[in-house]
Design a protein around this motif. Structure first.
Motif, short mmCIF file in Angstrom:
data_model
loop_
_atom_site.label_atom_id
_atom_site.label_comp_id
_atom_site.label_asym_id
_atom_site.label_seq_id
_atom_site.Cartn_x
_atom_site.Cartn_y
_atom_site.Cartn_z
N GLY A 146 43.70 33.22 44.64
CA GLY A 146 43.37 34.01 43.84
C GLY A 146 42.77 35.38 44.60
O GLY A 146 43.11 36.62 44.12
N LEU A 147 41.85 35.10 45.61
CA LEU A 147 41.21 36.11 46.33
C LEU A 147 42.54 36.89 47.24
O LEU A 147 42.36 38.22 47.11
CB LEU A 147 40.47 35.66 47.23
CG LEU A 147 38.89 35.33 46.75
CD1 LEU A 147 38.08 34.56 47.72
CD2 LEU A 147 38.31 36.59 46.41
N ILE A 148 43.46 36.20 47.68
CA ILE A 148 44.52 36.66 48.35
C ILE A 148 45.33 37.64 47.40
O ILE A 148 45.85 38.67 47.82
CB ILE A 148 45.40 35.58 49.07
CG1 ILE A 148 44.72 34.93 49.94
CG2 ILE A 148 46.95 36.10 49.37
CD1 ILE A 148 45.62 33.62 50.35
N ILE A 149 45.70 37.00 46.21
CA ILE A 149 46.31 37.97 45.28
C ILE A 149 45.52 39.39 44.92
O ILE A 149 46.06 40.35 44.88
CB ILE A 149 46.62 37.14 44.02
CG1 ILE A 149 47.81 35.97 44.32
CG2 ILE A 149 47.07 37.91 42.80
CD1 ILE A 149 47.80 35.18 43.02
N SER A 150 44.26 39.09 44.68
CA SER A 150 43.47 40.05 44.43
C SER A 150 43.31 41.18 45.41
O SER A 150 43.46 42.40 45.42
CB SER A 150 41.99 39.87 43.91
OG SER A 150 42.03 38.92 42.98
N VAL A 151 43.22 40.84 46.80
CA VAL A 151 43.25 41.74 48.03
C VAL A 151 44.47 42.34 48.25
O VAL A 151 44.85 43.55 48.38
CB VAL A 151 42.65 40.92 49.37
CG1 VAL A 151 43.12 41.84 50.29
CG2 VAL A 151 41.30 40.55 49.12
#
Length: 541
Positions: A341-346
């Motif tokens: 999720g953090l990778i997608i958000s960044v």
């Protein structure tokens, strides 16, 4: 049919339904990408929000209660199929009543689009309602197919219908785009007609066959599919009719909560038709990640937690080996979805504009589309965490706690409708995503507090899975800054060469983040190697 046969068929049906949903999402994704080159976003908004809401409301309120009641009723031995068929045919007159009411609402109470921009709105409303009524003709056949586990029929019928709908849409958009809403109305009529003909054709061939005799199929001729009174029996089973009425009362609230965003858009006029079209496309685009990556994890590990843990019992009163395994798996799952999720958000922040420009051209990338997708990328992170926390909570809760939480969910859903209106009035279409984020954050908070209390008296702390390593956070922060600067310099109006440079910068940053994951999140990597990868290899073989 033995219990094992029922379980096998149900599992097969579930697998086919997953494949069907994936196929529908991919086809819809490709169809939207194609039609965006030929029609306006206002037209897409009217079709995907206004007219699709008309159709879904009509068919849901006409058949959902009958489906749930009849499929639960015929699982026993006290109900006659003759009476069930008679009851199911009531969906048709009910559908006609809903069609008349909804046509009146859609034509006389709601805002009518400008006929110069969106022609043929009135006929399109009637045709979409007619397509819903047409689909109800297959309702008795659909229930029969589900009850007798005809697992391939639904997949074949809906696949052929979807292919026919896409083909009609593409041909008419290319060669007769001046038809406007007639294009999508005709395609939808073809879709429902294919469904009816596929079900009817299958059962006409099936009746009287050797397979029907072997399965003990209760109907023997085409006449048996039509409503009629059997000797010595009432026309319908009144206990089943009362159950249908109970489900019917629930269906109103369920439909409002399921289609809440579309109802707010349609009845409160918070967005223009163009903004509705862009929001719907971005919503479908962003939700594909959640459905393809996070939903399978959530569904699979809910079964795991439900089998390992004893519902409603505390940690101390359960086998400590099982609790230890459940805690370790929960921690690794939380870490997995958090990292993804953090990778997608960044990376979603710096590549939303490029993705929409490739997908829909300037129609999507020139307005609020990139901002919507950036916010949706953050929402995906909350979706991911909520899916795992809730799958554990629902597996561990007692029945009384589940019933209590249902009331909490009802309150959250109603508050979401209110927040959607207020935030959309304040921030435009981004308000819908902000309302979703707030709603999801509250659900995560509830689940995290439950998990904390659940493991409080034990040595295990699975919520540590929500704490990524500092080195990984640093890698993500650096990637966020570098990709944002890259977007400002290289993307997206200076040709494909600079776009490729921007993509290369993102690939290098992503590689750096993955290296950080491998170096610091060793427990997560071991979990993926030993648990997830062997499972997916077995599924392939």
């Amino acid at each position: 049919m033995s219990t094992q046969d029922v379980l096998k068929n149900a599992s097969t049906l579930a697998s086919y339904n997953v494949l069907l949903q994936v196929m529908f999402r991919v086809l819809t994704f490709l169809l939207n990408a194609f039609t965006l080159r030929f029609v306006s976003k206002e037209l897409i908004g009217v079709v995907n929000v206004r007219l699709t809401l008309l159709y879904s409301t009509l068919v849901f309120l006409s058949r959902e209660a009958f489906r749930r009641a009849c499929l639960s009723g015929v699982s026993g031995t006290n109900h006659s199929w003759r009476q069930v068929i008679n009851l199911l045919w009531l969906t048709l007159p009910l559908g006609l009543l809903w069609a008349a009411l909804l046509i009146w609402v859609w034509l006389w109470l709601l805002e009518v689009p400008d006929p110069q921009t969106i022609p043929y709105y009135g006929p399109a409303v009637v045709l979409f309602a007619l397509s819903g009524v047409q689909e109800l003709l297959a309702e008795p056949l659909w229930v029969l197919a589900q009850a007798h586990m005809f697992v391939r029929l639904k997949v074949v019928a809906e696949s052929l219908a979807m292919i026919a709908k896409c083909s009609i849409t593409v041909v008419l958009v290319v060669f007769a785009r001046e038809w406007g809403l007639y294009i999508f109305s005709a395609a939808h009529l073809v879709y429902t007609a294919f469904l009816v003909f596929c079900y009817a054709g299958y059962f006409i061939r099936f009746l009287g066959s050797k397979e029907a005799a072997e399965k003990g199929f209760p109907l023997h001729s085409v006449k048996d599919f039509l409503p009629r009174r059997a000797k010595g029996e009432p026309l319908v089973d009144w206990s089943l009719a009362r159950l249908t009425w109970s489900f019917f009362k629930q269906s109103f609230l369920k439909q409002i909560l399921t289609e809440g965003e579309r109802y707010v858009m349609t009845f409160l006029n918070v967005l223009s038709f163009g903004d509705q079209g862009v929001y719907d496309i971005v919503n479908n685009l962003g939700s594909m990640v959640a459905r393809f990556i996070f939903l399978p994890i959530e569904e699979s590990f809910y079964i795991f937690f439900a089998k390992v843990l004893e519902r409603g019992r505390g940690v101390k009163s359960q086998r400590q080996e099982d609790v230890a395994v459940a805690a370790e798996v929960l921690e690794c799952l939380l870490k997995l979805v958090l990292v993804v999720g953090l990778i997608i958000s960044v990376f979603g922040y710096a590549y939303s504009h490029l993705a929409l420009d490739i997908y829909g051209g300037s129609l999507l990338s020139s307005g609020a589309g990139p901002t919507l997708l950036r916010f949706y990328s953050c929402y995906v992170l909350l979706l991911a965490v909520n899916g795992v926390t809730e799958c554990f909570v629902f597996a561990a809760m007692s029945q009384r706690e589940v019933d209590k939480y249902n009331l909490v969910m009802l309150a959250l859903s109603l508050s979401f409708l209110f927040l959607s209106y207020m935030l959309t009035w304040w921030a435009g279409s981004v308000g819908f995503i902000l309302a979703n984020c707030l709603n999801m954050a509250l659900r995560i908070l509830h689940s995290v507090l439950y998990i904390h209390r659940y493991f409080l008296s034990s040595q295990w702390k699975p919520l540590q899975g929500l704490l990524p390593s500092p080195f990984l956070l640093l890698a993500l922060a650096v990637s966020a800054v570098v990709t944002a600067l890259s977007e400002g310099v290289f993307c997206c109006d200076s040709g494909w060469l600079l776009r490729l440079v921007h993509i290369s910068v993102g690939a290098a940053c992503l590689l750096g983040v993955l290296v950080a994951v491998f170096l610091t999140e060793t427990q997560l990597i071991q979990f993926i190697r030993t648990q997830l990868l062997p499972t997916y290899r077995k599924k392939r073989t």
